[in-house]
Design an enzyme around this catalytic site. Structure first.
Site, PDB file in Angstrom:
ATOM      1  N   ASP A  71      45.380 -11.295  11.519  1.00 13.85           N
ATOM      2  CA  ASP A  71      46.125 -11.895  10.916  1.00 13.85           C
ATOM      3  C   ASP A  71      45.764 -11.973   9.356  1.00 13.85           C
ATOM      4  O   ASP A  71      44.425 -11.691   9.322  1.00 13.85           O
ATOM      5  CB  ASP A  71      46.085 -13.578  11.531  1.00 13.85           C
ATOM      6  CG  ASP A  71      44.821 -13.857  11.100  1.00 13.85           C
ATOM      7  OD1 ASP A  71      43.928 -14.298  10.766  1.00 13.85           O
ATOM      8  OD2 ASP A  71      45.317 -15.377  11.159  1.00 13.85           O
ATOM      9  N   TYR A  73      44.989 -12.962   5.241  1.00 14.63           N
ATOM     10  CA  TYR A  73      43.873 -13.623   4.610  1.00 14.63           C
ATOM     11  C   TYR A  73      44.531 -15.047   4.520  1.00 14.63           C
ATOM     12  O   TYR A  73      45.681 -15.150   4.237  1.00 14.63           O
ATOM     13  CB  TYR A  73      43.560 -12.922   3.434  1.00 14.63           C
ATOM     14  CG  TYR A  73      42.591 -11.067   3.668  1.00 14.63           C
ATOM     15  CD1 TYR A  73      40.992 -11.783   4.453  1.00 14.63           C
ATOM     16  CD2 TYR A  73      43.377 -10.742   2.584  1.00 14.63           C
ATOM     17  CE1 TYR A  73      40.527 -10.456   4.148  1.00 14.63           C
ATOM     18  CE2 TYR A  73      41.910  -9.571   3.106  1.00 14.63           C
ATOM     19  CZ  TYR A  73      40.726  -9.753   3.708  1.00 14.63           C
ATOM     20  OH  TYR A  73      40.497  -8.061   4.363  1.00 14.63           O
ATOM     21  N   PHE A  84      43.529  -6.199   5.848  1.00 13.37           N
ATOM     22  CA  PHE A  84      42.171  -5.966   5.150  1.00 13.37           C
ATOM     23  C   PHE A  84      42.314  -5.959   3.953  1.00 13.37           C
ATOM     24  O   PHE A  84      41.660  -6.062   2.838  1.00 13.37           O
ATOM     25  CB  PHE A  84      41.553  -4.964   6.007  1.00 13.37           C
ATOM     26  CG  PHE A  84      41.627  -5.488   7.721  1.00 13.37           C
ATOM     27  CD1 PHE A  84      40.091  -6.424   7.362  1.00 13.37           C
ATOM     28  CD2 PHE A  84      41.494  -4.309   8.375  1.00 13.37           C
ATOM     29  CE1 PHE A  84      40.339  -6.434   8.837  1.00 13.37           C
ATOM     30  CE2 PHE A  84      41.223  -4.372  10.235  1.00 13.37           C
ATOM     31  CZ  PHE A  84      41.164  -5.408  10.182  1.00 13.37           C
ATOM     32  N   HIS A 196      34.923  -7.180  14.921  1.00 14.70           N
ATOM     33  CA  HIS A 196      36.070  -7.187  13.979  1.00 14.70           C
ATOM     34  C   HIS A 196      34.937  -7.122  12.976  1.00 14.70           C
ATOM     35  O   HIS A 196      33.806  -7.908  12.489  1.00 14.70           O
ATOM     36  CB  HIS A 196      36.391  -8.642  13.732  1.00 14.70           C
ATOM     37  CG  HIS A 196      37.568  -9.490  13.004  1.00 14.70           C
ATOM     38  ND1 HIS A 196      37.056  -9.298  11.574  1.00 14.70           N
ATOM     39  CD2 HIS A 196      38.535  -9.208  12.263  1.00 14.70           C
ATOM     40  CE1 HIS A 196      38.544  -9.369  10.718  1.00 14.70           C
ATOM     41  NE2 HIS A 196      39.454  -8.987  11.147  1.00 14.70           N
TER      42      HIS A 196
END
Length: 231
Positions: A71, A73, A84, A196
């Protein structure tokens, strides 16, 4: 539903290919249903006009690679609608710094001075989160609002444009969504999975996973142009 979500600028500059997908698959209605569940629109990231930024940079027919994140930031001025990626005006988030560390390890490319990943998108890398919004300071806070259903619909439609897309899955959220997408259909030759890049899992599967060279190797085998990760 709060009136702000009805403003047309939320979907401005999205290519007609996306608009047709949204209409054909009921995605626009799904999106507004999600918006109606968000209690405080002034406390979500990214900003409403940036929620669909990644869709403004690439057409469905141009997508060669899909990198699925989790999801957005959840800090101030970070999320910009591209998974990202953040603006160069803010400090590099830990997950993005770890991505750059692995890029350096994998291909010897230094990207530490450029947080903006829009040029990756423009080359065919669809940087998409499994949730498109998040509440300030609360990671995963919107994971149960219905975004997964929206993302699966979008990806199924994208696969109709190109059923040879490379999927790069970072984390279990991405992996689980992908499994729901393919419904048991084996596409493992086009799928790259690792943990991740967050600080919690970087040392447990993302470090030395070499996703960038793996993606380019697959693209070359498919007679497609490799991604210039330096950009």
């Amino acid at each position: 539903m709060k009136s702000y979500w009805n403003k047309t600028e939320i979907f401005e500059k999205i290519d007609i290919e996306w608009i047709q997908i949204f209409k054909k698959n009921g995605i626009k209605n799904d999106i507004f249903s999600i918006f109606s569940k968000i209690k405080n629109i002034n406390n979500i990231f990214p900003e409403p006009q940036e929620i669909f930024s990644v869709f403004k940079l690439i057409k469905p027919s141009e997508i060669k690679v899909i990198i699925l994140g989790q999801d957005p930031y959840h800090g101030e001025n970070q999320a910009n609608g591209i998974a990202f990626s953040v603006s160069n005006r803010v400090k590099t988030p830990p997950s993005l710094r770890n991505i750059f560390k692995e890029l350096k390890n994998d291909l010897g490319i230094s990207h530490f001075e450029n947080n903006d990943l829009s040029m990756w998108v423009k080359q065919g890398v669809f940087l998409l989160n499994t949730s498109l919004t998040v509440e300030k300071g609360l990671p995963n806070s919107h994971k149960n609002l219905g975004w997964n259903n929206v993302i699966i619909k979008i990806l199924k439609a994208v696969n109709e444009f190109n059923n040879n897309i490379i999927y790069c899955l970072w984390g279990n959220y991405a992996k689980n969504l992908y499994n729901n997408l393919i419904n048991g259909d084996n596409k493992i030759e086009n799928c790259i999975f690792s943990s991740h890049p967050s600080p919690f899992s970087y040392k447990n599967g993302f470090e030395n996973s070499k996703p960038f060279s793996k993606i380019n190797d697959l693209l070359v085998k498919k007679n497609q142009k490799a991604i210039n990760w330096q950009l």
